[in-house]
Design a protein around this motif. Structure first.
Motif, PDB file in Angstrom:
ATOM      1  N   ALA A 339      26.210  24.178 -35.437  1.00 46.72           N
ATOM      2  CA  ALA A 339      25.307  25.025 -36.231  1.00 46.72           C
ATOM      3  C   ALA A 339      26.038  26.268 -36.725  1.00 46.72           C
ATOM      4  O   ALA A 339      25.845  26.705 -37.872  1.00 46.72           O
ATOM      5  N   TRP A 340      26.888  26.848 -35.888  1.00 44.98           N
ATOM      6  CA  TRP A 340      27.660  28.028 -36.306  1.00 44.98           C
ATOM      7  C   TRP A 340      28.615  27.661 -37.445  1.00 44.98           C
ATOM      8  O   TRP A 340      28.740  28.416 -38.422  1.00 44.98           O
ATOM      9  N   VAL A 341      29.279  26.509 -37.322  1.00 38.09           N
ATOM     10  CA  VAL A 341      30.212  26.096 -38.368  1.00 38.09           C
ATOM     11  C   VAL A 341      29.471  25.939 -39.695  1.00 38.09           C
ATOM     12  O   VAL A 341      29.951  26.391 -40.745  1.00 38.09           O
ATOM     13  N   ARG A 342      28.313  25.314 -39.670  1.00 35.97           N
ATOM     14  CA  ARG A 342      27.559  25.102 -40.906  1.00 35.97           C
ATOM     15  C   ARG A 342      27.144  26.436 -41.548  1.00 35.97           C
ATOM     16  O   ARG A 342      26.934  26.496 -42.763  1.00 35.97           O
ATOM     17  N   ALA A 343      27.022  27.474 -40.747  1.00 38.51           N
ATOM     18  CA  ALA A 343      26.594  28.777 -41.268  1.00 38.51           C
ATOM     19  C   ALA A 343      27.735  29.557 -41.902  1.00 38.51           C
ATOM     20  O   ALA A 343      27.495  30.590 -42.535  1.00 38.51           O
ATOM     21  N   GLN A 344      28.966  29.105 -41.760  1.00 42.66           N
ATOM     22  CA  GLN A 344      30.113  29.814 -42.330  1.00 42.66           C
ATOM     23  C   GLN A 344      30.395  29.275 -43.728  1.00 42.66           C
ATOM     24  O   GLN A 344      30.631  28.068 -43.895  1.00 42.66           O
ATOM     25  N   PRO A 345      30.409  30.101 -44.743  1.00 35.37           N
ATOM     26  CA  PRO A 345      30.583  29.603 -46.115  1.00 35.37           C
ATOM     27  C   PRO A 345      31.937  28.944 -46.359  1.00 35.37           C
ATOM     28  O   PRO A 345      32.071  28.127 -47.265  1.00 35.37           O
ATOM     29  N   LEU A 347      33.578  27.007 -44.166  1.00 36.22           N
ATOM     30  CA  LEU A 347      33.795  25.855 -43.298  1.00 36.22           C
ATOM     31  C   LEU A 347      32.784  24.744 -43.575  1.00 36.22           C
ATOM     32  O   LEU A 347      31.679  24.991 -44.050  1.00 36.22           O
ATOM     33  N   GLU A 348      33.180  23.531 -43.224  1.00 36.29           N
ATOM     34  CA  GLU A 348      32.287  22.382 -43.257  1.00 36.29           C
ATOM     35  C   GLU A 348      32.542  21.547 -42.010  1.00 36.29           C
ATOM     36  O   GLU A 348      33.584  21.674 -41.357  1.00 36.29           O
ATOM     37  N   ASP A 364      30.749  10.934 -31.541  1.00 35.98           N
ATOM     38  CA  ASP A 364      30.828  11.606 -30.248  1.00 35.98           C
ATOM     39  C   ASP A 364      30.337  13.042 -30.425  1.00 35.98           C
ATOM     40  O   ASP A 364      30.943  13.814 -31.172  1.00 35.98           O
ATOM     41  N   PRO A 365      29.265  13.437 -29.759  1.00 36.79           N
ATOM     42  CA  PRO A 365      28.747  14.794 -29.950  1.00 36.79           C
ATOM     43  C   PRO A 365      29.634  15.874 -29.360  1.00 36.79           C
ATOM     44  O   PRO A 365      29.453  17.050 -29.661  1.00 36.79           O
ATOM     45  N   LEU A 366      30.602  15.503 -28.507  1.00 37.94           N
ATOM     46  CA  LEU A 366      31.469  16.504 -27.885  1.00 37.94           C
ATOM     47  C   LEU A 366      32.740  16.752 -28.690  1.00 37.94           C
ATOM     48  O   LEU A 366      33.621  17.464 -28.248  1.00 37.94           O
ATOM     49  N   ARG A 367      32.816  16.173 -29.880  1.00 39.80           N
ATOM     50  CA  ARG A 367      33.929  16.399 -30.794  1.00 39.80           C
ATOM     51  C   ARG A 367      33.402  17.197 -31.974  1.00 39.80           C
ATOM     52  O   ARG A 367      32.507  16.728 -32.691  1.00 39.80           O
ATOM     53  N   VAL A 368      33.921  18.390 -32.209  1.00 40.87           N
ATOM     54  CA  VAL A 368      33.484  19.206 -33.342  1.00 40.87           C
ATOM     55  C   VAL A 368      34.666  19.308 -34.308  1.00 40.87           C
ATOM     56  O   VAL A 368      35.635  20.033 -34.061  1.00 40.87           O
ATOM     57  N   SER A 369      34.576  18.547 -35.399  1.00 38.17           N
ATOM     58  CA  SER A 369      35.654  18.459 -36.379  1.00 38.17           C
ATOM     59  C   SER A 369      35.339  19.384 -37.549  1.00 38.17           C
ATOM     60  O   SER A 369      34.318  19.209 -38.219  1.00 38.17           O
ATOM     61  N   GLY A 374      38.286  25.452 -47.174  1.00 38.93           N
ATOM     62  CA  GLY A 374      37.763  26.607 -47.885  1.00 38.93           C
ATOM     63  C   GLY A 374      38.278  27.937 -47.382  1.00 38.93           C
ATOM     64  O   GLY A 374      37.943  28.991 -47.940  1.00 38.93           O
ATOM     65  N   THR A 375      39.120  27.928 -46.347  1.00 46.46           N
ATOM     66  CA  THR A 375      39.611  29.188 -45.778  1.00 46.46           C
ATOM     67  C   THR A 375      40.877  29.691 -46.450  1.00 46.46           C
ATOM     68  O   THR A 375      41.249  30.853 -46.269  1.00 46.46           O
ATOM     69  N   GLY A 376      41.568  28.831 -47.208  1.00 44.67           N
ATOM     70  CA  GLY A 376      42.877  29.213 -47.736  1.00 44.67           C
ATOM     71  C   GLY A 376      44.001  28.917 -46.770  1.00 44.67           C
ATOM     72  O   GLY A 376      45.147  29.291 -47.025  1.00 44.67           O
ATOM     73  N   LEU A 377      43.682  28.262 -45.651  1.00 48.47           N
ATOM     74  CA  LEU A 377      44.689  27.881 -44.665  1.00 48.47           C
ATOM     75  C   LEU A 377      44.668  26.375 -44.482  1.00 48.47           C
ATOM     76  O   LEU A 377      43.642  25.722 -44.676  1.00 48.47           O
ATOM     77  N   THR A 378      45.798  25.816 -44.061  1.00 50.03           N
ATOM     78  CA  THR A 378      45.793  24.439 -43.595  1.00 50.03           C
ATOM     79  C   THR A 378      45.256  24.412 -42.166  1.00 50.03           C
ATOM     80  O   THR A 378      45.199  25.452 -41.489  1.00 50.03           O
ATOM     81  N   GLY A 379      44.890  23.228 -41.704  1.00 49.49           N
ATOM     82  CA  GLY A 379      44.496  23.105 -40.309  1.00 49.49           C
ATOM     83  C   GLY A 379      45.621  23.495 -39.375  1.00 49.49           C
ATOM     84  O   GLY A 379      45.390  24.107 -38.325  1.00 49.49           O
ATOM     85  N   TYR A 380      46.847  23.169 -39.754  1.00 48.54           N
ATOM     86  CA  TYR A 380      47.995  23.534 -38.931  1.00 48.54           C
ATOM     87  C   TYR A 380      48.102  25.049 -38.778  1.00 48.54           C
ATOM     88  O   TYR A 380      48.346  25.573 -37.687  1.00 48.54           O
TER      89      TYR A 380
END
Length: 572
Positions: A339-345, A347-348, A364-369, A374-380
């Motif tokens: 829910a927090w992730v969805r509230a950040q403009p 992030l998705e 799996d509900p225990l995995r939050v991907s 949209g941040t201007g950064l790579t995941g790395y």
């Protein structure tokens, strides 16, 4: 509270996802096994042995005591760890029929709905090698039909066993760098094509569920298709050891028709690192596969298996069986994080798109991907900054995403993660705004200088202006996940063929002698026997140059050279 089957992905996914209620029909439910919840026979036997303060005139050299040269080891790992670290074949622990180890294995089989389970001390990598050796021993053919996004340890098993792979391609989210799964329809087509090419059905089918990103395959449908073609279904469930231990989690594959399931108990089951299990389910191939898996186990398991690793598997099983309330709390916490992730403009959630992928039937509900594009950064870059600046570590990163794992039943202060992510995003935003302001000021200054220039010739002498620094601010070059090259030899043939090292640029079009896999997640981008493509070389070099990048199988850290098969001599 979101369940394992919703993950916020909409009604379509909820309709297709397996219902948790079905797990109540699996026979001996791990949640209801009260005796299993109370005991850990092998771990308890180790503790009872240590309590006797035995005189150990045998290996390991620390003699299960913290004195003398072992003092440093005891300080590092703890006195109890040293006392419990004993060799195999000790009466009352693992020696003789009906030993505490035998009882621990039986309880594990009951917990994971299996006919038989084996404790592994070299991770699910050992399980994958063990499974391929067992398939080769089956003698039903020299091929295995495998999902192309299999872990690199499957490639190792193919090299050892000599099996020839036939690949079924998963669906791919190339922009985020994510492999998903396969549908029953695509598996049926691949099996028919393999049977036509080889004159016989493959000896086994190998798929992955759940994926690194938590996508769950339709195991019952895949098992039905495999069994129609006379092939056992092997499921790499390395990331799903916790499945089936709470009504909010997907069912474990042994209860859904899979014949052999490999799982990294240390990943999401709570045992010590490197410990894992392989499970043989009751099914049409169980009688045939059990002795073959036992032979493969003897070939692949260390003769000095760590009692600490084995004991941790026993304890982890007991904890999962009894851990319902704690697992439920973890599922609820993961829901709040989503829910927090969805509230950040900026992030998705990757899982919010699962409903549109035909091969995904649950999550799996225990995995939050988290999609971070949209941040201007790579995941790395985001993962690296979280670790360096805040000591917050996520499990995996790709060019476009990071993944947070929540250990089942483990209370975690997730506000540390959300605060750190927000701080990194804000710092990137501030930097971008500063770069834009600087660029604007420079442009205004140059425009003013131009207006004061009296001669067009003088303006021409200055030459072309450099692009404004803001032109590329926040822009990241992303490489798509490369498609595999053409298969020209089996992995074993290519691995043992005469080879040579060449500069990476010269390797394009040649046959690879090695498996190269970008970590994480460890899925080979190039296999022995495949043609090396320019796209694969560029992708691996980009991963290697990223803040946390690592390429398993590469000759050097930068992937500057590649091992390829030698070209035949002219006239040979």
């Amino acid at each position: 509270m979101e369940t394992a089957t919703t993950m916020g992905a909409g009604a379509a996914l909820r309709e297709r996802a397996p219902q948790a209620a079905a797990s109540a029909d699996r026979g001996a439910s791990p949640i209801e096994a009260r005796d299993a919840a109370r005991e850990a026979p092998y771990a308890d036997a180790l503790r009872a042995h240590a309590a006797r303060e035995p005189l150990m005139l045998m290996v390991p050299a620390h003699a299960a005591g913290p004195e003398g040269l072992s003092a440093g080891l005891a300080e590092f790992a703890g006195e109890q760890a040293v006392r419990l670290d004993i060799p195999q074949l000790i009466d009352g622990i693992d020696s003789g029929e009906g030993s505490p180890l035998d009882r621990a294995l039986a309880l594990a089989a009951e917990a994971w709905c299996a006919r038989r389970s084996w404790f592994l001390v070299n991770g699910s990598s050992q399980g994958n090698r063990m499974a391929t050796v067992a398939v080769a021993l089956r003698g039903a053919g020299g091929t295995v039909l495998a999902q192309r996004s299999a872990h690199s340890s499957l490639t190792d098993g193919l090299i050892v066993s000599g099996l020839t792979p036939r690949w079924v391609l998963p669906s791919v989210d190339a922009e985020r760098g994510i492999n998903h799964g396969v549908t029953a329809g695509s598996l049926r087509l691949a099996l028919a094509a393999a049977a036509e090419a080889d004159g016989a059905a493959p000896a086994a089918v190998y798929v992955i569920s759940p994926s690194y990103f938590g996508a769950v395959a339709d195991v019952p449908a895949l098992a039905e298709v495999a069994h129609e073609h006379g092939a056992p279904l092997i499921v790499d469930a390395a990331w799903g050891a916790h499945f089936g231990f709470h009504e909010g989690l997907p069912a474990f594959p042994t209860s859904e028709g899979a014949d052999v399931v490999v799982t990294s108990t240390h990943k999401m089951g709570g045992s010590l690192g490197q410990s894992a299990m392989i499970h043989l389910a009751e099914g049409p191939f169980a009688d045939e596969l059990e002795p073959l898996l036992e032979r493969a186990f003897r070939l692949t398991q260390s003769t000095s298996a760590s009692s600490l690793l084995l004991g941790s598997l026993d304890v982890a099983r007991r904890s999962l069986v009894a851990g319902g309330p704690g697992i439920g709390a973890s599922i609820a916490a993961a829901g709040r994080l989503r829910a927090w992730v969805r509230a950040q403009p900026e992030l998705e959630l990757v899982s919010d798109g699962f409903a549109a992928v035909p091969d995904i039937s649950g999550a799996d509900p225990l995995r939050v991907s988290i999609d971070v594009r949209g941040t201007g950064l790579t995941g790395y870059e985001l993962r690296s900054r979280l670790a360096e600046e805040f000591a917050v570590y996520t499990e995996i990163a790709t060019l476009g995403a990071v993944v947070a794992f929540l250990g089942p039943g483990k209370p975690l202060p997730l506000e540390r993660l959300t605060t750190a992510v927000r701080a990194v995003i804000d710092s990137v935003t501030e930097r971008r705004e500063a770069v834009v302001a600087e660029s604007l000021a420079e442009s205004q200054a140059e425009s003013q200088a131009e207006s004061q220039t009296e001669s067009a010739g003088e303006a021409g002498e200055r030459g072309p202006r450099s692009p404004a620094p803001a032109a590329r601010a926040g822009t990241l070059a992303r490489l798509a996940l490369p498609a595999p090259g053409e298969t020209r030899l089996s992995p074993r043939e290519a691995f043992f063929a005469a080879s040579e090292l060449v500069p990476a640029a010269e390797s394009v079009g040649r046959i690879s002698a090695d498996a190269l896999a970008a970590y994480p997640p460890g899925i080979p981008n190039i296999l022995p026997g495949e043609t090396i493509t320019a796209e694969a070389v560029a992708y691996l070099q980009a991963v290697a140059a990223s803040p946390i990048g690592f390429v398993r199988g590469a000759h050097d850290a930068g992937v500057s050279r590649m091992r390829v098969l030698r070209d035949p001599e002219p006239g040979s």
